[in-house]
Design an enzyme around this catalytic site. Structure first.
Site, PDB file in Angstrom:
ATOM      1  N   PRO A  89       0.815  -1.219   0.000  1.00 18.75           N
ATOM      2  CA  PRO A  89       0.000   0.000   0.000  1.00 18.75           C
ATOM      3  C   PRO A  89       0.849   1.270   0.000  1.00 18.75           C
ATOM      4  CG  PRO A  89      -0.826  -1.564   1.618  1.00 18.75           C
ATOM      5  CD  PRO A  89       0.504  -2.078   1.154  1.00 18.75           C
ATOM      6  N   GLU A 116       0.221  -8.537   8.321  1.00 19.24           N
ATOM      7  CA  GLU A 116       0.348  -7.091   8.554  1.00 19.24           C
ATOM      8  C   GLU A 116       1.337  -6.436   7.596  1.00 19.24           C
ATOM      9  OE1 GLU A 116      -1.346  -4.979  10.724  1.00 19.24           O
ATOM     10  OE2 GLU A 116      -2.608  -6.777  10.780  1.00 19.24           O
ATOM     11  N   ARG A 154      -0.437  -7.523 -21.690  1.00 21.72           N
ATOM     12  CA  ARG A 154      -1.186  -7.047 -22.858  1.00 21.72           C
ATOM     13  C   ARG A 154      -0.325  -6.203 -23.790  1.00 21.72           C
ATOM     14  NH1 ARG A 154      -6.426  -6.700 -23.344  1.00 21.72           N
ATOM     15  NH2 ARG A 154      -6.272  -4.618 -24.264  1.00 21.72           N
ATOM     16  N   ASP A 169      -6.972   1.223 -26.217  1.00 20.44           N
ATOM     17  CA  ASP A 169      -7.510   1.030 -24.871  1.00 20.44           C
ATOM     18  C   ASP A 169      -7.582   2.335 -24.099  1.00 20.44           C
ATOM     19  OD1 ASP A 169      -7.945  -1.669 -25.056  1.00 20.44           O
ATOM     20  OD2 ASP A 169      -6.027  -2.231 -24.164  1.00 20.44           O
TER      21      ASP A 169
END
Length: 244
Positions: A89, A116, A154, A169
């Site tokens: 994160p 954690e 991709r 895209d």
């Protein structure tokens, strides 16, 4: 292009590799993807990959030794990776621009966290960069690893059959995509725009540009600050701004 994914839930990642364009690219030899069980790199009889945090607190922390051993083994068996990506994160936001950058590399290792988080020394000594797929919390890095694998793959030549589809895209040039239609020409009282049925390719191209710009202006105006626009698109954008 080679990917090595390190996880304590290898079957979770392997399940995501059984369908779609990535699966076909692996079968065709365009992609070389290996999934590694982190517990194979432990040294105790319980195959422990986590321990209690120093200083106290809730949850468990992933130990540095198994992750370091895993990456060392990958280097020895598969060659030195260009990047060792720690999914976290705290990492830099993964965007289409990041996918383009990573697609130019030959070998990437992805480390999936759990609990954690990982011992900070994994970031300092093992990983070369940290990435996050968004401002929310998942139970672990496995889903994020599959997202990054799919987005990067991709862009590798030969993975998607129609290269033009990839180029068009959303986010490829900083714009959202234009709407797509197929048969029937009318459904539940909603008709396909006449211009798409006209056969006039220049008009279709201009309509698609205008609608893509309008969608981006309405939904994600922040993207326009760095979008790559041609002269026609800049003119259309000026018209849209004046009429809004």
């Amino acid at each position: 292009m080679k990917f090595d994914i390190v996880t304590i839930f290898p079957r979770m990642v392997e399940a995501g590799l059984t369908e779609g364009v990535v699966s076909r690219a692996v079968a065709a030899g365009v992609l070389d993807v290996r999934v590694h069980d982190l517990r194979d790199y432990t040294s105790d009889r319980h195959r422990s990959v986590d321990d209690m945090p120093y200083g106290g607190g809730p949850g468990m922390v992933m130990k540095p030794e198994p992750l370091a051993k895993a990456v060392t083994a990958i280097r020895e068996q598969r060659g030195a990776p260009a990047e060792v990506v720690l999914l976290s994160p705290q990492g830099r936001l993964f965007t289409q621009a990041e996918a383009v950058r990573l697609s130019g590399l030959e070998h990437i290792v992805i480390l999936c966290g759990r609990y954690e988080g990982m011992d900070e020394r994994v970031r300092e000594l093992v990983a070369t960069e940290e990435l996050s797929i968004g401002d929310y919390v998942l139970s672990g890095g496995e889903l994020a690893a599959l997202v990054i694998l799919d987005a990067v793959s991709r862009l590798v030549p030969g993975v998607v059959g129609d290269a033009a589809s990839v180029e068009a895209d959303s986010f490829s040039r900083g714009l959202l995509d234009y709407p797509h239609y197929t048969r029937p020409a009318e459904f539940a009282g909603h008709k396909v725009p006449e211009v798409l049925l006209s056969g006039h390719h220049a008009e279709v191209r201009r309509w698609r540009k205008r609608v893509a710009l309008r969608r981006t202006l309405e939904r994600r105006p922040d993207l326009l600050a760095t979008a790559t626009l041609d002269e026609e698109e800049r003119e259309l954008l000026d018209e849209l701004k004046k009429s809004s």
